[in-house]
Design a protein around this motif. Structure first.
Motif, PDB file in Angstrom:
ATOM      1  N   UNK A 139     -13.388  10.200  12.703  1.00  0.00           N
ATOM      2  CA  UNK A 139     -12.119  10.320  12.475  1.00  0.00           C
ATOM      3  C   UNK A 139     -10.942  10.880  13.231  1.00  0.00           C
ATOM      4  N   UNK A 140     -11.490  10.928  14.458  1.00  0.00           N
ATOM      5  CA  UNK A 140     -10.519  11.842  15.471  1.00  0.00           C
ATOM      6  C   UNK A 140      -9.802  10.862  16.388  1.00  0.00           C
ATOM      7  N   UNK A 141      -9.872   9.580  16.148  1.00  0.00           N
ATOM      8  CA  UNK A 141      -9.249   8.696  17.113  1.00  0.00           C
ATOM      9  C   UNK A 141      -7.919   7.873  16.267  1.00  0.00           C
ATOM     10  N   UNK A 142      -7.533   8.130  15.119  1.00  0.00           N
ATOM     11  CA  UNK A 142      -6.541   7.273  14.463  1.00  0.00           C
ATOM     12  C   UNK A 142      -5.347   7.546  15.501  1.00  0.00           C
ATOM     13  N   UNK A 143      -4.099   7.045  14.725  1.00  0.00           N
ATOM     14  CA  UNK A 143      -2.703   7.165  15.564  1.00  0.00           C
ATOM     15  C   UNK A 143      -2.288   8.382  15.288  1.00  0.00           C
ATOM     16  N   UNK A 144      -1.456   8.920  15.952  1.00  0.00           N
ATOM     17  CA  UNK A 144      -0.681  10.299  15.521  1.00  0.00           C
ATOM     18  C   UNK A 144       0.552   9.956  14.624  1.00  0.00           C
ATOM     19  N   UNK A 145       0.480  10.633  13.418  1.00  0.00           N
ATOM     20  CA  UNK A 145       1.739  10.371  12.644  1.00  0.00           C
ATOM     21  C   UNK A 145       2.725  11.148  12.860  1.00  0.00           C
ATOM     22  N   UNK A 146       3.974  10.341  12.786  1.00  0.00           N
ATOM     23  CA  UNK A 146       5.401  10.709  12.999  1.00  0.00           C
ATOM     24  C   UNK A 146       6.020  10.373  11.967  1.00  0.00           C
ATOM     25  N   UNK A 147       6.255  10.985  10.731  1.00  0.00           N
ATOM     26  CA  UNK A 147       6.740  10.469   9.620  1.00  0.00           C
ATOM     27  C   UNK A 147       8.294  10.920   9.609  1.00  0.00           C
ATOM     28  N   UNK A 148       8.934   9.682   8.778  1.00  0.00           N
ATOM     29  CA  UNK A 148      10.440  10.146   8.990  1.00  0.00           C
ATOM     30  C   UNK A 148      11.175   8.563   8.914  1.00  0.00           C
ATOM     31  N   UNK A 149      12.402   8.252   8.788  1.00  0.00           N
ATOM     32  CA  UNK A 149      13.042   7.185   9.044  1.00  0.00           C
ATOM     33  C   UNK A 149      13.373   6.776   7.664  1.00  0.00           C
ATOM     34  N   UNK A 150      14.078   5.584   7.379  1.00  0.00           N
ATOM     35  CA  UNK A 150      14.615   5.006   6.391  1.00  0.00           C
ATOM     36  C   UNK A 150      13.464   4.521   5.497  1.00  0.00           C
ATOM     37  N   UNK A 151      13.831   4.354   4.106  1.00  0.00           N
ATOM     38  CA  UNK A 151      12.645   3.678   3.342  1.00  0.00           C
ATOM     39  C   UNK A 151      12.540   2.366   3.745  1.00  0.00           C
ATOM     40  N   UNK A 152      11.379   1.811   3.402  1.00  0.00           N
ATOM     41  CA  UNK A 152      11.095   0.311   3.459  1.00  0.00           C
ATOM     42  C   UNK A 152      10.703  -0.173   2.362  1.00  0.00           C
ATOM     43  N   UNK A 153      11.447  -1.361   1.831  1.00  0.00           N
ATOM     44  CA  UNK A 153      11.169  -2.056   0.753  1.00  0.00           C
ATOM     45  C   UNK A 153      10.835  -3.427   1.331  1.00  0.00           C
ATOM     46  N   UNK A 154       9.793  -3.891   0.915  1.00  0.00           N
ATOM     47  CA  UNK A 154       9.301  -5.197   1.548  1.00  0.00           C
ATOM     48  C   UNK A 154       9.251  -6.482   0.724  1.00  0.00           C
ATOM     49  N   UNK A 155      10.333  -7.226   0.579  1.00  0.00           N
ATOM     50  CA  UNK A 155      10.534  -8.261  -0.494  1.00  0.00           C
ATOM     51  C   UNK A 155       9.305  -9.396  -0.377  1.00  0.00           C
ATOM     52  N   UNK A 156       8.858  -9.871  -1.493  1.00  0.00           N
ATOM     53  CA  UNK A 156       8.109 -10.794  -1.704  1.00  0.00           C
ATOM     54  C   UNK A 156       6.876 -11.079  -0.730  1.00  0.00           C
ATOM     55  N   UNK A 157       6.102  -9.917  -0.799  1.00  0.00           N
ATOM     56  CA  UNK A 157       5.074  -9.911   0.038  1.00  0.00           C
ATOM     57  C   UNK A 157       3.709 -10.367  -0.614  1.00  0.00           C
ATOM     58  N   UNK A 158       3.063 -11.245  -0.051  1.00  0.00           N
ATOM     59  CA  UNK A 158       1.753 -11.876  -0.515  1.00  0.00           C
ATOM     60  C   UNK A 158       0.410 -11.152  -0.274  1.00  0.00           C
ATOM     61  N   UNK A 159       0.085 -10.575  -1.268  1.00  0.00           N
ATOM     62  CA  UNK A 159      -1.231  -9.678  -1.036  1.00  0.00           C
ATOM     63  C   UNK A 159      -2.498 -10.258  -1.775  1.00  0.00           C
ATOM     64  N   UNK A 160      -3.370 -10.537  -0.931  1.00  0.00           N
ATOM     65  CA  UNK A 160      -4.682 -10.815  -1.145  1.00  0.00           C
ATOM     66  C   UNK A 160      -5.617  -9.863  -1.303  1.00  0.00           C
ATOM     67  N   UNK A 161      -6.480  -9.652  -2.148  1.00  0.00           N
ATOM     68  CA  UNK A 161      -7.517  -8.624  -2.433  1.00  0.00           C
ATOM     69  C   UNK A 161      -8.832  -9.248  -3.005  1.00  0.00           C
ATOM     70  N   UNK A 162      -9.771  -8.604  -2.123  1.00  0.00           N
ATOM     71  CA  UNK A 162     -11.288  -9.115  -2.151  1.00  0.00           C
ATOM     72  C   UNK A 162     -12.236  -7.837  -2.482  1.00  0.00           C
ATOM     73  N   UNK A 163     -12.699  -7.819  -3.549  1.00  0.00           N
ATOM     74  CA  UNK A 163     -13.648  -6.774  -3.578  1.00  0.00           C
ATOM     75  C   UNK A 163     -14.992  -7.179  -3.766  1.00  0.00           C
ATOM     76  N   UNK A 164     -16.050  -6.524  -3.025  1.00  0.00           N
ATOM     77  CA  UNK A 164     -17.414  -6.788  -2.980  1.00  0.00           C
ATOM     78  C   UNK A 164     -18.068  -5.589  -3.270  1.00  0.00           C
ATOM     79  N   UNK A 165     -19.418  -5.528  -4.125  1.00  0.00           N
ATOM     80  CA  UNK A 165     -19.980  -4.339  -4.004  1.00  0.00           C
ATOM     81  C   UNK A 165     -20.983  -4.181  -2.639  1.00  0.00           C
ATOM     82  N   UNK A 166     -21.103  -2.906  -1.985  1.00  0.00           N
ATOM     83  CA  UNK A 166     -21.800  -2.500  -1.081  1.00  0.00           C
ATOM     84  C   UNK A 166     -23.268  -2.390  -1.208  1.00  0.00           C
TER      85      UNK A 166
END
Lengths: 247, 249
Positions: free
Chosen positions: B12-39
């Motif tokens: 878990x040591x290779x993720x991107x460096x977080x630099x929070x801040x900035x204007x809020x994001x509201x994303x209109x009409x996002x299409x969301x597909x979710x598929x769940x499987x048992x492992x």
């Protein structure tokens, strides 16, 4: 089990009606929403009405397939007094009970509890809350139907998460009002409140991964049997049941 | 006590460096597909760090967003996450994601810790099915479908908060943290259908040994998505009850 979550509550209710009839009637027939069987011998009918899927438990008061009191909807209620009150859905759960001689439709409502009875109210409440906390932590590791499958039939997370909400509903330092923990007087008061909203059976879960030492569990049971149960005896003057748990 | 993850925290040591801040994001009409499987249970604990509990049963949650409009332009994002618990809270761990826009990858990584790599992503919605196909490094690493959609209420869908594998600055060094991202959704429409996973490369998603063997559910929704202000982080190396940190702006 390839059960359709949309249908499990309906099939559960139907089978709760069908199975006792199969047991008790010489010739049996049933035309329901999901199961159909022409009148015939019990074995023949059982083969014809073989379940496409088998229903699971239920969360009373969740709005799906809601029925009135005594309509044969089995289940266990774990909500607080307000959630189980008459203003919501009347008696939250009812059982059909099979007794010798045939089917008895009984109006009954159950409630799930994590009890701890102790002479010292503060100690009993503190230990009981610790027990509830452990149980709830374990319960949350399970995947609830609502989290896995989008369906109107499971708008609530279900039995175990509801226990968690009830157990953590009180402000810091106070005892959640619906929990049967503390000294006998407090527990009697709590059970009477449950009784006043229609509950007439309580399931007690006694421990969770040995959070409470076994000696304390037994002492709690004995004190409960001695001080609490006689207050709810069916016949006036009935003897208190013997304490359980051995010596 | 419940099971906990056994995965080495070095994963878990290779993720991107977080630099929070900035204007809020509201994303209109996002299409969301979710598929769940048992492992398969063999990898129940080996996919998660010691800070997380596996769910019972263990699950793989594939989520794809087709975003028509954002401050970084249009983009498509695909994630394959492991269902888990942070203490008692339901979460989904994302070790690696894919996104088809460089500008969006950079913004999502910096502000919300999305560990997104470059990929070609095909997201399509038809009357009979909806699917997402991800091609990275010259091969198909995901092909997930919702088959035979039927309309439901958006209120019937429950999305898990994601824990993104990222890093944060701590006393002059970059420390591994899991970033809790829990957007808010305003649904316009929703469907559910049969899940179908035609291709899944666990290694490509940072989930070696993950074997999604049993279909559980699939949903498709159109929603306005409000990206959250970050509030909580998880230290992957700590035990579950000691791992959650509050993020101070």
């Amino acid at each position: 089990m390839s059960a359709d979550p949309d249908e499990t509550k309906k099939t559960w209710d139907e089978w709760v009606r069908i199975i006792p009839k199969m047991w008790t009637e010489e010739r049996f027939g049933y035309q329901g929403a999901l199961q159909h069987a022409a009148a015939g011998g019990a074995a023949e009918a059982a083969a014809e009405a073989a379940p496409a899927d088998v229903g699971g438990g239920d969360e009373p008061g969740d709005g799906a397939g809601r029925r009135g009191p005594g309509d044969g909807k089995p289940g266990v209620d774990v909500r607080g007094f307000r959630g189980a009150g008459a203003e919501d859905c009347g008696v939250p759960a009812a059982h059909q009970v099979l007794q010798p001689g045939g089917l008895v439709r009984e109006r009954a409502s159950e409630h799930g509890e994590l009890p701890l009875c102790h002479e010292d109210n503060e100690y009993g409440a503190k230990t009981g809350q610790r027990l509830a906390g452990t149980f709830n932590y374990l319960a949350e590791q399970l995947l609830a139907a609502r989290q896995a499958y989008p369906t109107r039939s499971y708008p609530n997370l279900g039995l175990l998460p509801a226990l968690r909400r009830e157990a953590t509903s009180a402000p810091e330092g106070q005892i959640p009002e619906g929990l049967c923990i503390g000294n006998p007087d407090r527990i009697i008061e709590v059970i009477k409140k449950w009784e006043s909203v229609g509950v007439d059976r309580i399931n007690f879960l006694l421990n969770a991964i040995e959070t409470v030492p076994q000696e304390e569990v037994l002492a709690s049971l004995r004190l409960f049997a001695k001080e609490v149960m006689p207050k709810f005896a069916e016949k006036p003057g009935a003897k208190a049941p013997a304490a359980v748990g051995g010596n | 006590m419940p099971l906990v993850g056994t995965r080495p925290t070095t994963d878990f040591e290779h993720g991107p460096l977080l630099r929070p801040g900035g204007e809020p994001w509201v994303l209109p009409r996002v299409q969301i597909l979710q598929v769940m499987y048992e492992l398969e249970q063999g990898a129940m604990t080996s996919l998660l760090p010691p800070a997380l509990h596996p769910t019972i049963p263990p699950t793989l949650v594939v989520t794809a967003w087709r975003v028509p409009e954002s401050p970084a332009g249009p983009f498509t994002l695909a994630e394959a996450k492991v269902g888990c618990r942070s203490g008692a809270r339901p979460r989904a761990l994302s070790v690696r994601a894919y996104c088809d826009s460089a500008a969006a990858r950079e913004a999502l990584a910096a502000r919300w810790g999305y560990p997104a790599s470059e990929a070609d992503i095909d997201f399509a919605r038809r009357y009979d099915r909806c699917w997402v196909t991800v091609r990275a490094g010259g091969r198909t690493v995901l092909d997930a479908h919702l088959v035979d959609p039927e309309a439901i209420s958006g209120a019937d869908i429950q999305y898990l908060a994601t824990l993104n594998t990222a890093r944060v600055e701590r006393e002059g060094t970059a420390a591994a943290r899991l970033i809790q991202v829990d957007p808010e959704y305003q649904f316009h429409s929703a469907d559910r259908g049969m899940p179908e996973l035609l291709a899944f490369d666990g290694e490509a998603w940072g989930l070696p040994g993950a074997d999604p063997y049993w279909p559980v559910s699939a949903s498709y929704a159109v929603a306005d998505v409000a990206m959250p202000e970050l509030r909580y982080l998880v230290d992957p190396a700590k035990p579950p009850l000691a791992a959650v940190e509050r993020l101070h702006a």
